[in-house]
Design a protein around this motif. Structure first.
Motif, mmCIF file in Angstrom:
data_model
loop_
_atom_site.group_PDB
_atom_site.id
_atom_site.type_symbol
_atom_site.label_atom_id
_atom_site.label_comp_id
_atom_site.label_asym_id
_atom_site.label_seq_id
_atom_site.Cartn_x
_atom_site.Cartn_y
_atom_site.Cartn_z
ATOM 1 N N ASN A 107 0.833 -1.195 0.000
ATOM 2 C CA ASN A 107 0.000 0.000 0.000
ATOM 3 C C ASN A 107 0.873 1.251 0.000
ATOM 4 O O ASN A 107 1.317 1.708 1.043
ATOM 5 N N VAL A 108 1.095 1.796 -1.185
ATOM 6 C CA VAL A 108 1.986 2.937 -1.332
ATOM 7 C C VAL A 108 1.260 4.249 -1.057
ATOM 8 O O VAL A 108 0.052 4.356 -1.221
ATOM 9 N N LYS A 109 2.030 5.245 -0.602
ATOM 10 C CA LYS A 109 1.484 6.562 -0.277
ATOM 11 C C LYS A 109 1.371 7.463 -1.504
ATOM 12 O O LYS A 109 0.560 8.378 -1.522
ATOM 13 N N GLU A 110 2.228 7.243 -2.488
ATOM 14 C CA GLU A 110 2.244 8.058 -3.700
ATOM 15 C C GLU A 110 2.656 7.173 -4.865
ATOM 16 O O GLU A 110 3.036 6.022 -4.663
ATOM 17 N N LYS A 111 2.596 7.706 -6.060
ATOM 18 C CA LYS A 111 2.936 6.900 -7.232
ATOM 19 C C LYS A 111 4.374 6.395 -7.138
ATOM 20 O O LYS A 111 5.283 7.152 -6.827
ATOM 21 N N PRO A 112 4.598 5.109 -7.400
ATOM 22 C CA PRO A 112 5.956 4.571 -7.403
ATOM 23 C C PRO A 112 6.790 5.215 -8.515
ATOM 24 O O PRO A 112 6.261 5.634 -9.542
ATOM 25 N N VAL A 113 8.092 5.284 -8.295
ATOM 26 C CA VAL A 113 9.009 5.804 -9.302
ATOM 27 C C VAL A 113 9.654 4.610 -9.997
ATOM 28 O O VAL A 113 10.329 3.797 -9.353
ATOM 29 N N TYR A 114 9.438 4.486 -11.303
ATOM 30 C CA TYR A 114 9.939 3.371 -12.105
ATOM 31 C C TYR A 114 11.006 3.892 -13.058
ATOM 32 O O TYR A 114 10.791 4.878 -13.770
ATOM 33 N N ARG A 115 12.159 3.226 -13.053
ATOM 34 C CA ARG A 115 13.239 3.598 -13.975
ATOM 35 C C ARG A 115 13.761 2.338 -14.655
ATOM 36 O O ARG A 115 13.944 1.315 -14.007
ATOM 37 N N SER A 116 14.055 2.470 -15.931
ATOM 38 C CA SER A 116 14.631 1.366 -16.696
ATOM 39 C C SER A 116 15.692 1.939 -17.620
ATOM 40 O O SER A 116 15.451 2.931 -18.300
ATOM 41 N N GLU A 117 16.867 1.312 -17.608
ATOM 42 C CA GLU A 117 17.928 1.758 -18.498
ATOM 43 C C GLU A 117 18.799 0.585 -18.902
ATOM 44 O O GLU A 117 18.848 -0.429 -18.217
ATOM 45 N N ILE A 118 19.465 0.753 -20.031
ATOM 46 C CA ILE A 118 20.381 -0.274 -20.514
ATOM 47 C C ILE A 118 21.790 0.293 -20.440
ATOM 48 O O ILE A 118 22.063 1.381 -20.960
ATOM 49 N N ASN A 119 22.667 -0.427 -19.751
ATOM 50 C CA ASN A 119 24.059 -0.016 -19.583
ATOM 51 C C ASN A 119 24.966 -1.048 -20.226
ATOM 52 O O ASN A 119 24.646 -2.239 -20.262
ATOM 53 N N GLN A 120 26.093 -0.596 -20.711
ATOM 54 C CA GLN A 120 27.064 -1.492 -21.332
ATOM 55 C C GLN A 120 28.017 -2.026 -20.266
ATOM 56 O O GLN A 120 28.605 -1.272 -19.512
ATOM 57 N N ALA A 121 28.157 -3.344 -20.188
ATOM 58 C CA ALA A 121 29.083 -4.006 -19.268
ATOM 59 C C ALA A 121 30.069 -4.823 -20.098
ATOM 60 O O ALA A 121 29.883 -4.993 -21.307
ATOM 61 N N ASP A 122 31.101 -5.340 -19.463
ATOM 62 C CA ASP A 122 32.094 -6.145 -20.173
ATOM 63 C C ASP A 122 31.465 -7.352 -20.871
ATOM 64 O O ASP A 122 31.882 -7.738 -21.948
ATOM 65 N N ALA A 123 30.456 -7.943 -20.234
ATOM 66 C CA ALA A 123 29.816 -9.130 -20.792
ATOM 67 C C ALA A 123 28.712 -8.803 -21.789
ATOM 68 O O ALA A 123 28.068 -9.698 -22.318
ATOM 69 N N GLY A 124 28.459 -7.512 -22.014
ATOM 70 C CA GLY A 124 27.406 -7.110 -22.936
ATOM 71 C C GLY A 124 26.426 -6.172 -22.263
ATOM 72 O O GLY A 124 26.588 -5.815 -21.101
ATOM 73 N N PRO A 125 25.379 -5.766 -22.992
ATOM 74 C CA PRO A 125 24.410 -4.826 -22.426
ATOM 75 C C PRO A 125 23.618 -5.441 -21.275
ATOM 76 O O PRO A 125 23.256 -6.611 -21.312
ATOM 77 N N VAL A 126 23.369 -4.628 -20.254
ATOM 78 C CA VAL A 126 22.624 -5.056 -19.070
ATOM 79 C C VAL A 126 21.447 -4.108 -18.869
ATOM 80 O O VAL A 126 21.611 -2.886 -18.872
ATOM 81 N N LYS A 127 20.254 -4.682 -18.718
ATOM 82 C CA LYS A 127 19.062 -3.893 -18.432
ATOM 83 C C LYS A 127 18.916 -3.794 -16.914
ATOM 84 O O LYS A 127 18.912 -4.809 -16.219
ATOM 85 N N GLU A 128 18.821 -2.561 -16.428
ATOM 86 C CA GLU A 128 18.663 -2.331 -14.994
ATOM 87 C C GLU A 128 17.331 -1.628 -14.754
ATOM 88 O O GLU A 128 17.057 -0.587 -15.344
ATOM 89 N N ILE A 129 16.519 -2.231 -13.890
ATOM 90 C CA ILE A 129 15.217 -1.661 -13.547
ATOM 91 C C ILE A 129 15.226 -1.367 -12.058
ATOM 92 O O ILE A 129 15.691 -2.185 -11.253
ATOM 93 N N SER A 130 14.703 -0.193 -11.709
ATOM 94 C CA SER A 130 14.543 0.130 -10.295
ATOM 95 C C SER A 130 13.160 0.722 -10.077
ATOM 96 O O SER A 130 12.636 1.438 -10.934
ATOM 97 N N VAL A 131 12.576 0.385 -8.946
ATOM 98 C CA VAL A 131 11.275 0.913 -8.549
ATOM 99 C C VAL A 131 11.420 1.377 -7.105
ATOM 100 O O VAL A 131 11.920 0.627 -6.262
#
Length: 122
Positions: free
Chosen positions: A37-61
């Motif tokens: 039960n959240v008090k306000e709208k959640p903050v959602y972020r998604s980005e793709i970063n380049q790592a040594d092993a290849g691109p990595v998708k990082e999601i945070s909420v």
């Protein structure tokens, strides 16, 4: 098109999932989605970063709730989870069985702040 995320986040522990396919999660018998039960709208972020092993998708909420010492996620914050979130048009999932969501929680005796993070190959 921008996604409008509703004021709801539901979660399930990875151990409660019987089957997960791209657009659906089937739970084991006797288990249900748990609502945060959240008090306000959640903050959602998604980005793709380049790592040594290849691109990595990082999601945070990030989500803020009322302070609750007995919240199930506080008791089991080390357990991997899957999030179910809704927009104005659809329902989507954050995390997978191979790359589940990890939870970090901080509190100040008034609010609990949940930081959900998930990394997977892009």
């Amino acid at each position: 098109m921008a996604k409008i995320i509703c004021n709801s986040i539901e979660f399930v522990f990875l151990s409660e999932i019987r089957l997960m396919v791209p657009d659906n999660v089937i739970l084991k018998t006797g288990h249900d989605w748990k609502k945060l039960n959240v008090k306000e709208k959640p903050v959602y972020r998604s980005e793709i970063n380049q790592a040594d092993a290849g691109p990595v998708k990082e999601i945070s909420v990030t989500a803020v709730t009322d302070f609750n010492t007995d919240a199930i996620l506080k008791q089991f914050s080390g357990f991997p989870i899957i999030l179910r979130m809704k927009t104005n048009m659809t329902t989507f999932y954050v995390g997978s069985q191979e790359y589940p969501v990890i939870t970090e929680i901080s509190d100040d005796a008034i609010f609990d702040t949940y930081a959900f993070k998930c990394k997977s190959p892009a």
